[in-house]
Scaffold this active site. Structure first.
Site: not given
Ligand code: NAD
Length: 447
Positions: A218-219, A297, A353
């Site tokens: 992901g990101i 909730l 969240y």
């Molecule tokens: P994703 O679920 O694709 O990736 C998240 C990664 O974090 C995963 O590889 C997961 O294994 C890792 N992770 C989770 N718990 C963990 C832990 N305890 N220790 C180590 N690694 C851990 O999510 P994403 O969409 O890539 O999002 C990345 C960030 O961006 C997150 O913080 C998310 O809240 C934020 N975000 C995403 C979006 C979106 O549209 N995708 C929007 C707003 C914010």
């Protein structure tokens, strides 16, 4: 994870069907390429308000780029920069209107608008502060007008005079890197009297050690790739269950995988040990790992609240505390948080969240001055709808609405968030502290 409508609406046949049916056509965005990132090209037209403060800095900031300067009588499309810092009362704001009234139609597809002003909070004269605050509403409206062209508009607020730090945000906001960053305010809060002499604008992170959590996909994966493209040595952290994916992605960018659950009791200690064993000092950490556990909730159980809080904010606080107990980040270090527009606007079924992401913004706000005293910056991105596995899990209809409800009528790519993070981490961005910038294509949510 891909937006099929975007591709269809921009195909030859799709264009015809979409325009016949009167459907929206999301523009194709211009993004940084791997071979020549951060290059600036095209024409730029710089307007200056009477009594402006930064005309010289703007010129110096854009020296040695491929931008062609163009004046009032010049021909052709152009990016637009307006130094509004001289606007001292609301009558004088007409200069802003006159400049954009004459030139906005000359903005190219995927063009850039940057307005420069002074931070109202730091202006003593009330009329002057009011006139400068108006720039926020103006830039956000310009952003909405030009979004259908794939163009973006943003505002830089400076605080004080003689700010060498202007170059970094100005160049970033004129680059392809801010493809999905629209209608935002970047504040230069820390004075920068001199930029380091050995910096490269093409590879700003050359040789810098940077930790990214949640780097397996992901990101976080996109961040690791973009930071490596910009020269960084990345230590990618993810949970042991994701070790295989993490190792593969780190090997592709010559990074270092560290399988670690950030909620583990010894996580901060292991992270610090790993950094200490590397050559060179730690430039920064990106707290990207995060999860959702959406529930109304009344249906949310204790575990869904507690686990999310521990990952999304608790572990980040513990790691920051441990890092700041050392001097690893002092004099030039960077901390970057990943919030969300849910943390700004709230979202149905996401009270846990949204709390955690709002707390990330609180972390930036409350730690900025402490960090500044040690030469560290702390900033956050607040992504909107980004095309990842997280958003692919959203039900179809909600996903379509989430994508289209922005000025750019589409979701962003992980790379779009990564570009802003790379900008925050760069040595050039030393003046940018305490910012939370939305990377949301100017989503209507919470706008
Ligand atoms: P994703 O679920 O694709 O990736 C998240 C990664 O974090 C995963 O590889 C997961 O294994 C890792 N992770 C989770 N718990 C963990 C832990 N305890 N220790 C180590 N690694 C851990 O999510 P994403 O969409 O890539 O999002 C990345 C960030 O961006 C997150 O913080 C998310 O809240 C934020 N975000 C995403 C979006 C979106 O549209 N995708 C929007 C707003 C914010």
């Amino acid at each position: 994870m891909s937006d099929r409508y975007l591709g269809f609406a921009n195909s030859k046949i799709g264009r015809l069907i979409v325009s016949t049916l009167g459907l929206p056509r999301p523009p194709l965005l211009r993004r940084e390429s791997d071979d020549s990132p951060h290059s600036l090209s095209g024409n730029v037209h710089v307007g200056i308000s009477t009594g402006s403060l930064y005309a010289t800095q703007i010129r110096q900031s854009l020296e040695n780029t491929d931008l062609q300067w163009i004046g009032d009588n010049g021909q052709g499309n152009r990016h637009l920069v307006f130094d509004a810092s001289g606007i001292r009362n609301t009558d004088q704001a007409e200069e802003l209107y006159q400049f954009f009234h004459k030139n906005i139609s000359k903005l190219p597809r995927c063009g850039r608008v940057v307005i420069i002003g002074q931070q109202p909070e730091n202006i003593e004269r009330i009329d002057h502060a009011i006139a400068q605050r108006g720039l926020v509403g103006f830039v956000k409206s310009v952003a909405k007008e030009i979004g259908r062209k794939g163009a973006v508009a943003n505002l830089i607020y400076l605080n004080g005079f003689g700010h060498k730090g202007l170059a970094a945000p100005l160049r970033f906001l004129l680059s392809a890197g801010c493809a999905f960053t629209n209608g935002q305010v970047f504040s230069l809060t820390t004075p920068v009297s001199e930029l380091p002499t050995d910096i490269s604008w093409q590879r700003p992170l050359e040789g810098k050690l940077i930790v990214v959590t949640g780097a397996a996909r992901g990101i976080g994966l996109a961040m690791s790739q973009v930071l490596a493209r910009d020269g960084a040595k990345v230590i990618g952290i993810d949970v042991p269950q994701a070790q295989e994916a993490l190792e593969k992605s780190m090997s592709e960018i010559n990074g270092l995988p560290l399988a670690l659950d950030i909620t583990a009791e010894d996580a901060a200690e292991r992270l610090i040990d790993c950094c200490a064993q590397q050559e060179g000092r730690l430039q920064g950490i990106v707290h990207n790992a995060g999860i959702t556990r959406d529930k109304m909730l009344s249906r949310m159980n204790d575990q869904q609240w507690r686990l999310l809080m521990d990952i999304n904010i608790g572990s980040i606080q513990r790691i920051n505390k441990a890092l700041l107990a050392t001097e690893m980040l002092d004099q030039g270090g960077r901390i970057v948080g990943v919030a969300s527009i849910s943390g700004i606007a709230g979202n149905l079924g996401q009270s846990n969240y949204a709390y955690s992401k709002s707390a990330v913004i609180g972390m930036v706000d409350s730690m900025a001055s402490v960090c500044a005293k040690r030469g560290i910056t702390i900033n956050a991105v607040a992504p909107g709808f980004i095309e990842t596995q997280m958003t692919a899990a959203i039900p179809f209809a909600t996903r379509q609405v989430g994508r289209r409800l922005s000025s750019l009528s589409q979701g962003g790519l992980p790379q779009d968030v990564a570009e802003v993070v790379s900008f925050y981490l760069s040595p050039q961005a030393a003046g940018v502290n305490g910012n939370t910038v939305r990377v949301c294509g100017q989503s209507l949510m919470g706008a």
